[in-house]
Write a protein that holds these residues in place. Structure first.
Motif: not given
Length: 410
Positions: A292, A296, A315
């Motif tokens: 991820e 991202l 995050y």
């Protein structure tokens, strides 16, 4: 400096949208009148038979006895030349590190609408935020789900022939339903907008504000505009925030950043009792999270990407309740490592080894050639520390090839 509870709430609820006009980029590009003058000067130099006509228009513009919109009507038969000037004028040639004001803006909110043709906001974002042009129906359909966007409602210099510039362009855009207008309506009604870089002296600006007022006049809360003059926008339902001069825009953005930091500080991201260290996760969880992060936060592949690890940490904490103190080390510690790309050995930073190792996982998560290609394009734009002769996307492809060959052998 004026920042009320309504603006604070819009920051807290992530509903603040900046609407940027030409005044915001005056340090880099001409305003509207300056652009029209450039076009007239080019026509004077390159249209001998009509030279007196264009000299008269330029003089009338400079001495204020001819309005800009009249000039534009007079030169609309020379649209191709005007579009060429637009394309040449708005190329960015200076040091992007100077875009302090643009970068501050994006620190406050990554939801931007602009009438500007330039790409300063994209550069300030290190190209992590893709522009959505009013002509891009697919991009417009994704806007409601996007946390970051630069909605270019009047076009982009790279597609100069589609820029909203002449009166008939405005009439066409604002008088007919379109995907662009539908998205604009949604943003206007769902968000709180702060206009920066607009003046009533700009031609056709009344088109824009009258259109907004028709959409918004039944709603109680206003939008806002930074203004250095005594211009009154209350008839459009827009509240003025007075500044002494445009230099105070920086101060205003600084104050907004202070307010945002207070909001973040006062808003606990997670239940402290549920926080877990990254090292305690099992292998599958670590893989999922690393993949991820690579997808991202492609800015971690750039030389200036170290600062992005703050965003990665936020995050992980907000979405997973995970902390990882040596986060940068996980991607960069340990010096250079070897990988094979296009049958050639390269020594790369550890972050590229991660890209190589997790390429097939990334492929599964992204799904679909269009999504993968868009991500690879962004990756190559940001990855400025790869060895000479290869691109980051080639490392990704080599990782997939290696894994495929390995699986075939086993």
């Amino acid at each position: 400096m004026f920042i009320n509870d309504d603006i604070r709430s819009s920051i807290r609820e992530e509903k603040l949208v900046f609407f940027i006009g030409s005044g915001f980029s005056l340090n880099y590009y001409p305003h509207w009148e300056g652009l029209v003058k450039l076009i007239l000067k080019d026509l004077i130099d390159n249209s001998p038979s009509d030279k007196p006509k264009f000299e008269y228009l330029l003089q009338g513009l400079e001495y204020r006895y001819i309005e800009i919109f009249e000039v534009l009507e007079k030169i609309k038969s020379h649209k191709s030349k005007a579009y060429r000037i637009i394309k040449d004028t708005f190329k960015f040639r200076d040091n992007k590190e100077e875009l302090i004001k643009h970068k501050k803006l994006l620190q406050v909110s990554t939801k931007i609408i602009t009438t500007n043709y330039d790409n300063l906001l994209e550069i300030a974002s290190n190209h992590t935020i893709e522009p959505v042009l009013y002509t891009n129906d697919m991009g417009l359909s994704d806007l409601p789900e996007m946390d970051e966007y630069i909605f270019k409602i009047h076009g982009d210099y790279k597609e100069a022939n589609n820029c909203i510039f002449f009166k008939d362009d405005y009439d066409k855009l604002y008088s007919k339903d379109s995907n662009a207008l539908n998205e604009f309506k949604r943003i206007v009604t769902d968000s709180r907008i702060i206009f920066i870089g607009f003046s009533m002296s700009d031609p056709y600006i009344s088109y824009l504000f009258e259109y907004i007022h028709k959409l918004y006049h039944n709603l109680k809360k206003p939008h806002y505009i930074l203004t250095t003059g005594n211009e009154d926008f209350s008839n459009y339902g827009i509240q003025s925030i007075p500044l002494k001069n445009y230099d105070e825009i920086n101060d205003f953005l600084d104050n907004l950043l202070i307010e945002k930091e207070k909001i973040i500080k006062d808003s606990p991201l997670v239940n402290v009792s549920n926080i877990r260290p990254f090292r305690d996760l099992d292998t599958s969880e670590k893989t999922k999270i690393l993949v991820e992060c690579l997808i991202l936060f492609p800015e971690i592949f750039s030389n200036g990407g170290y600062d992005s690890f703050t965003d990665v940490s936020t995050y992980l904490l907000k979405n997973y309740g995970i902390i990882n103190a040596p986060l940068r080390d996980m991607f960069y510690a340990g010096g250079l490592v070897e990988i094979i790309v296009n049958n050639k050995e390269y020594r790369v930073r550890r972050v590229y080894r991660k890209l190589y190792e997790y390429a097939t996982h990334i492929q599964v998560v992204l799904k679909g050639n269009d999504v993968v290609n868009e991500w690879k394009k962004k990756l190559d734009n940001l990855a400025n520390n790869v060895p000479e002769g290869i691109r980051a996307s080639e490392i990704y492809e080599a990782g997939i090839e290696y894994k495929t060959n390995f699986n075939n052998l086993t």
